[in-house]
Design a protein around this motif. Structure first.
Motif, mmCIF file in Angstrom:
data_model
loop_
_atom_site.group_PDB
_atom_site.id
_atom_site.type_symbol
_atom_site.label_atom_id
_atom_site.label_comp_id
_atom_site.label_asym_id
_atom_site.label_seq_id
_atom_site.Cartn_x
_atom_site.Cartn_y
_atom_site.Cartn_z
ATOM 1 N N GLU A 1 47.953 45.696 42.341
ATOM 2 C CA GLU A 1 47.803 44.108 42.485
ATOM 3 C C GLU A 1 49.119 43.517 42.657
ATOM 4 O OE1 GLU A 1 46.565 40.620 39.128
ATOM 5 O OE2 GLU A 1 48.123 42.190 38.426
ATOM 6 N N LEU A 2 49.324 42.744 43.790
ATOM 7 C CA LEU A 2 50.407 42.076 44.025
ATOM 8 C C LEU A 2 50.958 40.940 43.084
ATOM 9 C CD1 LEU A 2 52.505 41.074 46.357
ATOM 10 C CD2 LEU A 2 50.832 39.808 47.253
ATOM 11 N N VAL A 3 52.069 41.061 42.767
ATOM 12 C CA VAL A 3 52.323 40.247 41.423
ATOM 13 C C VAL A 3 53.415 38.894 42.099
ATOM 14 C CG1 VAL A 3 54.061 39.872 39.491
ATOM 15 C CG2 VAL A 3 52.573 41.998 39.977
ATOM 16 N N ALA A 4 54.191 39.254 43.060
ATOM 17 C CA ALA A 4 55.180 38.169 43.696
ATOM 18 C C ALA A 4 55.872 38.521 44.700
ATOM 19 C CB ALA A 4 56.209 37.975 42.418
ATOM 20 N N ARG B 1 60.797 31.006 50.012
ATOM 21 C CA ARG B 1 59.629 30.686 49.432
ATOM 22 C C ARG B 1 58.774 31.560 48.623
ATOM 23 N NH1 ARG B 1 57.763 28.381 55.495
ATOM 24 N NH2 ARG B 1 58.600 30.669 55.666
ATOM 25 N N THR B 2 58.329 31.239 47.543
ATOM 26 C CA THR B 2 57.557 32.228 46.662
ATOM 27 C C THR B 2 56.209 32.083 46.443
ATOM 28 O OG1 THR B 2 58.122 30.823 44.828
ATOM 29 C CG2 THR B 2 59.930 32.389 45.306
ATOM 30 N N TYR B 3 55.588 33.330 46.215
ATOM 31 C CA TYR B 3 54.065 33.373 45.701
ATOM 32 C C TYR B 3 54.119 33.930 44.389
ATOM 33 C CZ TYR B 3 49.623 35.552 45.427
ATOM 34 O OH TYR B 3 48.579 36.228 44.957
ATOM 35 N N ILE C 1 60.638 35.349 40.630
ATOM 36 C CA ILE C 1 61.324 36.448 41.678
ATOM 37 C C ILE C 1 62.406 35.673 42.280
ATOM 38 C CG2 ILE C 1 59.905 35.504 43.455
ATOM 39 C CD1 ILE C 1 59.655 38.671 44.282
ATOM 40 N N SER C 2 63.509 36.436 42.521
ATOM 41 C CA SER C 2 64.579 35.906 43.052
ATOM 42 C C SER C 2 65.587 37.217 43.928
ATOM 43 C CB SER C 2 65.839 35.604 42.157
ATOM 44 O OG SER C 2 65.947 36.531 41.199
ATOM 45 N N PRO D 1 59.049 41.754 59.364
ATOM 46 C CA PRO D 1 57.915 41.014 60.369
ATOM 47 C C PRO D 1 56.993 42.220 60.774
ATOM 48 C CG PRO D 1 59.989 40.115 60.525
ATOM 49 C CD PRO D 1 60.341 41.498 59.740
ATOM 50 N N PRO D 2 55.639 41.973 60.956
ATOM 51 C CA PRO D 2 55.090 40.902 60.722
ATOM 52 C C PRO D 2 54.516 40.650 59.262
ATOM 53 C CG PRO D 2 53.629 41.980 62.052
ATOM 54 C CD PRO D 2 54.817 42.841 61.904
ATOM 55 N N TYR D 3 55.000 41.425 58.392
ATOM 56 C CA TYR D 3 54.315 41.563 57.257
ATOM 57 C C TYR D 3 55.274 40.973 56.154
ATOM 58 C CZ TYR D 3 51.317 45.091 59.072
ATOM 59 O OH TYR D 3 50.392 46.119 59.453
ATOM 60 N N ALA D 4 56.373 40.234 56.661
ATOM 61 C CA ALA D 4 57.355 39.267 55.907
ATOM 62 C C ALA D 4 56.734 37.996 55.743
ATOM 63 C CB ALA D 4 58.686 39.379 56.479
ATOM 64 N N GLN D 5 55.525 37.655 55.702
ATOM 65 C CA GLN D 5 55.063 36.238 55.353
ATOM 66 C C GLN D 5 54.487 36.501 53.909
ATOM 67 O OE1 GLN D 5 56.016 33.735 57.634
ATOM 68 N NE2 GLN D 5 56.982 35.289 58.867
ATOM 69 N N ILE D 6 54.286 35.303 53.409
ATOM 70 C CA ILE D 6 53.347 35.038 52.283
ATOM 71 C C ILE D 6 51.860 35.541 52.530
ATOM 72 C CG2 ILE D 6 52.424 33.611 50.253
ATOM 73 C CD1 ILE D 6 55.489 34.069 50.122
ATOM 74 N N ALA D 7 51.433 34.980 53.620
ATOM 75 C CA ALA D 7 50.132 35.571 54.084
ATOM 76 C C ALA D 7 49.717 36.866 54.324
ATOM 77 C CB ALA D 7 49.517 34.667 54.883
ATOM 78 N N THR D 8 50.835 37.467 54.585
ATOM 79 C CA THR D 8 50.539 39.014 55.257
ATOM 80 C C THR D 8 51.306 40.214 54.324
ATOM 81 O OG1 THR D 8 52.631 38.874 56.790
ATOM 82 C CG2 THR D 8 50.075 38.163 57.612
#
Length: 127
Positions: free
Chosen positions: A45-48, A55-57, A68-69, A99-106
Motif C-alpha cells: 500500500e502506498l502511504v505517503a 507537495r504531499t499525498y 512526510i518530510s 521522473p516520470p514517476y516523480a509525480q503524485i499521480a504516477t
C-alpha cells in the motif's frame, strides 16, 4: 542510490514513531520520495509521497496522523507517525523515484523495478 530505513519497532497504540530513510548517495532534486507498507497477507500500500516541490499525498487512513518530510541537504527523508493504530502494523519501505514517476499521480506505478527501494523496516503497534 541505496536507501536504508531506521526508526521502526514496537509501540503501543496511540504512540508515535519516526521513520527515517537515509540515502547512500545523492537523491536528485527532481525525485519524489515516498513510503509504502505491506502487512502479512496484504497487498503493498502506498502511504505517503513528497514531490520535488514539497507537495504531499497521504492515503486516507493516515491523514492527520502521519507526516512526510525531506531534508535534501542531508539526503534523508522521514515519516512521522502519530496516534498509531494496530492496523498500521506492517513492513514499511522507503522509495525514491525519478521522473516520470516523480509525480503524485504516477508515483504508485512501476513496481519495485522503478527507483530506489529500501530493504524495509518493521513497525508493530500493539493494542
Amino acid at each position: 542510490v541505496q536507501l536504508v530505513e531506521s526508526g521502526g519497532g514496537l509501540v503501543q497504540a496511540g504512540g508515535s514513531l519516526r521513520l527515517s530513510c537515509a540515502a547512500s548517495g545523492t537523491i536528485e532534486s527532481d525525485n519524489a520520495m515516498g513510503w509504502f507498507r505491506q502487512a502479512p497477507g496484504e497487498e503493498r500500500e502506498l502511504v505517503a509521497i513528497i514531490d520535488s516541490r514539497d507537495r504531499t499525498y497521504y492515503v486516507d487512513s493516515v491523514k492527520g496522523r502521519f507526516t512526510i518530510s525531506r531534508d535534501n541537504a542531508k539526503n534523508v527523508f522521514y515519516l512521522q507517525m502519530n496516534s498509531l493504530k494496530s492496523e498500521d502494523t506492517a513492513m514499511y519501505y522507503c522509495v525514491a523515484k525519478p521522473p516520470p514517476y516523480a509525480q503524485i499521480a504516477t508515483f504508485r506505478f512501476g513496481g519495485t523495478k522503478v527507483g530506489s527501494w529500501g530493504q524495509g523496516i518493521q513497525v508493530t503497534v500493539s493494542s
